[in-house]
Design an enzyme around this catalytic site. Structure first.
Site, PDB file in Angstrom:
ATOM      1  N   GLY A 153       0.846  -1.187   0.000  1.00 35.05           N
ATOM      2  CA  GLY A 153       0.000   0.000   0.000  1.00 35.05           C
ATOM      3  C   GLY A 153       0.878   1.231   0.000  1.00 35.05           C
ATOM      4  O   GLY A 153       2.103   1.125   0.093  1.00 35.05           O
ATOM      5  N   ASN A 193       6.674   0.965   1.503  1.00 38.56           N
ATOM      6  CA  ASN A 193       5.874   0.319   0.461  1.00 38.56           C
ATOM      7  C   ASN A 193       6.599  -0.954   0.007  1.00 38.56           C
ATOM      8  O   ASN A 193       7.819  -0.953  -0.174  1.00 38.56           O
ATOM      9  CB  ASN A 193       5.704   1.296  -0.709  1.00 38.56           C
ATOM     10  CG  ASN A 193       5.159   0.623  -1.949  1.00 38.56           C
ATOM     11  OD1 ASN A 193       5.925   0.215  -2.818  1.00 38.56           O
ATOM     12  ND2 ASN A 193       3.857   0.471  -2.016  1.00 38.56           N
ATOM     13  N   ASP A 194       5.844  -2.031  -0.163  1.00 38.99           N
ATOM     14  CA  ASP A 194       6.486  -3.319  -0.456  1.00 38.99           C
ATOM     15  C   ASP A 194       7.284  -3.328  -1.760  1.00 38.99           C
ATOM     16  O   ASP A 194       8.389  -3.878  -1.816  1.00 38.99           O
ATOM     17  CB  ASP A 194       5.455  -4.457  -0.435  1.00 38.99           C
ATOM     18  CG  ASP A 194       4.344  -4.290  -1.452  1.00 38.99           C
ATOM     19  OD1 ASP A 194       4.188  -3.183  -2.011  1.00 38.99           O
ATOM     20  OD2 ASP A 194       3.618  -5.276  -1.690  1.00 38.99           O
ATOM     21  N   GLU A 243       4.802   4.868  -7.998  1.00 37.38           N
ATOM     22  CA  GLU A 243       3.531   4.151  -8.215  1.00 37.38           C
ATOM     23  C   GLU A 243       3.303   3.954  -9.722  1.00 37.38           C
ATOM     24  O   GLU A 243       2.357   4.492 -10.310  1.00 37.38           O
ATOM     25  CB  GLU A 243       2.359   4.927  -7.592  1.00 37.38           C
ATOM     26  CG  GLU A 243       2.277   4.792  -6.080  1.00 37.38           C
ATOM     27  CD  GLU A 243       1.879   3.390  -5.598  1.00 37.38           C
ATOM     28  OE1 GLU A 243       1.349   2.609  -6.414  1.00 37.38           O
ATOM     29  OE2 GLU A 243       2.115   3.079  -4.420  1.00 37.38           O
ATOM     30  N   CYS A 256      -9.692   1.330 -13.256  1.00 40.75           N
ATOM     31  CA  CYS A 256      -8.700   0.928 -12.251  1.00 40.75           C
ATOM     32  C   CYS A 256      -9.293   1.128 -10.854  1.00 40.75           C
ATOM     33  O   CYS A 256     -10.211   1.939 -10.665  1.00 40.75           O
ATOM     34  CB  CYS A 256      -7.451   1.786 -12.417  1.00 40.75           C
ATOM     35  SG  CYS A 256      -6.123   1.399 -11.254  1.00 40.75           S
ATOM     36  N   CYS A 263      -5.089   2.520 -16.247  1.00 41.07           N
ATOM     37  CA  CYS A 263      -3.781   2.472 -15.566  1.00 41.07           C
ATOM     38  C   CYS A 263      -3.079   1.171 -15.958  1.00 41.07           C
ATOM     39  O   CYS A 263      -3.742   0.190 -16.302  1.00 41.07           O
ATOM     40  CB  CYS A 263      -3.966   2.470 -14.053  1.00 41.07           C
ATOM     41  SG  CYS A 263      -4.572   4.023 -13.374  1.00 41.07           S
ATOM     42  N   GLU A 265      -1.860  -1.064 -14.098  1.00 34.87           N
ATOM     43  CA  GLU A 265      -2.323  -2.226 -13.325  1.00 34.87           C
ATOM     44  C   GLU A 265      -3.709  -2.689 -13.749  1.00 34.87           C
ATOM     45  O   GLU A 265      -4.041  -3.856 -13.608  1.00 34.87           O
ATOM     46  CB  GLU A 265      -2.212  -1.997 -11.812  1.00 34.87           C
ATOM     47  CG  GLU A 265      -3.326  -1.256 -11.145  1.00 34.87           C
ATOM     48  CD  GLU A 265      -3.206  -1.338  -9.604  1.00 34.87           C
ATOM     49  OE1 GLU A 265      -2.087  -1.251  -9.082  1.00 34.87           O
ATOM     50  OE2 GLU A 265      -4.250  -1.479  -8.949  1.00 34.87           O
TER      51      GLU A 265
END
Ligand SMILES: [Zn+2]
Length: 400
Positions: A153, A193-194, A243, A256, A263, A265
């Site tokens: 996140g 953030n991961d 991001e 998205c 986007c 993703e």
């Protein structure tokens, strides 16, 4: 005019630099450290003696030198004695590990995390429980020097508050504060953030070692990323930089989770892969994505078409990043590792068309070397950051 650094500041810097060398490079001879750090032998000897006295490293004779004369002592990190807790909050799993100096995973616990509305206690509770279990098993002469978590996140750098995330929407979750309170180890929990942390992990311990400019793309349910410029992670104003999953590649495209259309993703994330393959619904997660790639490998033309479509968008996204950052390497990690392996030809042909030839010249496309543990390893490195910056001070605090 500002005075130069004091002797004490130089010593502290050198102690940290030496410890970093053996933490990242493993056991290293004094002679090699002298070479690599550009310091003289007596300075290296004094620094090593200080770190040894503090219990951070130990010196021993090398097993076999094959050379005549007195062998140079080997300096190795005290991996079993000095450790951190690394936590990983993924979309589908929670992991806690005890990681020794030098990066050795000494102990780990893992639980499945169900997808659904975000409940802070359901994340913090199990992780704190795992850490306590592992802590109870440690010997009395061990010392914990840090705790850090990788969170899937957006994490505010200043306070460790999670501002948004998959299945979370836009929220303000005081994750760092709550995790610190529940762990009760007397150490603050650092949070990142991961995908950012995985980028650092690949840069320091993975496929990107020695690479100063690197972009890491991380597929989970969405797509995250980390941009490393001249050896430093690009954090942006508040730490939300990188991001890349919300870079718009298709303005008339799919909706998205963030509310925008098209986007990266939305076009190349887990759902896009599964829907394009006509497999959305029955199974989700990384195994479901792997199943699509496996089916394509076996000649399933629907799966092949799905990967080709997704690879097209992925390639377009990478082309934009390559034009902006001119990286030496782009690394595909998490679920994107599989997607890239299944669509490499498409990604490359997009790059050939859409990236400037000057910007892609010498570019290497690679998959993550750390695999599913990249985020966890990144959290461990974040947890070690303080002891590597000021070894004696942090150890004195942790031991008191
Ligand atoms: Zn988005």
């Amino acid at each position: 005019m500002r005075a130069g650094p004091s002797q004490e500041e130089i010593r502290r810097h050198n102690l940290g630099a030496l410890l970093r060398h053996v933490h990242l490079g493993g056991p290293t001879s004094r002679a090699e450290l002298t070479n690599r750090m550009g310091l003289n032998r007596s300075t290296i000897m004094a620094l090593t003696a200080d770190l040894t006295a503090a219990g951070l490293v130990r010196e021993e004779l090398p097993r076999e030198t094959g050379r005549a004369g007195r062998p140079s002592l080997v300096v190795r990190p005290e991996s079993a004695r000095v450790y951190v807790f690394a936590l990983d909050v993924g979309v589908d799993r929670l992991v806690a590990a005890r990681v020794g100096l030098g990066g050795t995973i000494l102990d780990r616990r893992e639980a499945v995390r169900r997808r659904g509305p975000f409940v802070l206690d359901e994340v913090v509770g199990p992780l704190a429980g795992f850490a306590r279990q592992m802590h109870r098993k440690t010997r009395p002469d061990t010392v914990c020097v840090g705790v850090a978590a990788a969170f899937s996140g957006g994490v505010s750098r200043s306070d460790g508050v999670v501002r948004f995330g998959p299945n979370m929407g836009s929220v303000d979750v005081p994750f760092a504060e709550e995790m610190t309170r529940k762990l009760a180890l007397g150490l603050p929990v650092a949070v990142g953030n991961d995908a950012n942390l995985a980028a650092l992990a690949e840069h320091t311990r993975g496929v990107g070692v020695g690479c100063r400019d690197l972009i890491y793309l991380h597929g989970d349910v969405g797509i995250g990323g980390g941009v490393i410029v001249n050896g430093q992670l690009l954090g942006g104003h508040q730490g939300f930089g990188g991001e890349v999953g919300h870079m718009i590649v298709n303005p008339k495209g799919r909706l998205c989770g963030c509310g925008s259309l098209g986007c990266l993703e939305a076009e190349a994330g887990e759902r896009a892969v599964l829907e394009a393959a006509g497999r959305f619904g029955a199974r989700i997660g990384r195994d479901a994505v792997r199943a699509v790639v496996d089916a394509a490998d076996r000649g399933d033309i629907v799966a092949q078409a799905a990967l080709s479509r997704v690879g097209d968008w992925l390639g377009l996204g990478v082309a934009n990043l390559v034009n902006v950052f001119n990286p030496e390497m782009v690394v595909f990690g998490g679920m994107l590792r599989e997607v890239y392996l299944g669509s490499a030809a498409q990604v490359r042909s997009r790059l050939a068309v859409d990236a400037l030839s000057s910007s892609r010249d010498g570019l290497r496309l690679r998959t993550s070397a750390l695999g599913d543990d990249a985020t966890l390893v990144g959290a461990a490195e974040l947890a070690f950051a303080q002891v590597l910056a000021d070894p004696l001070e942090v150890l004195a605090r942790a031991g008191s």
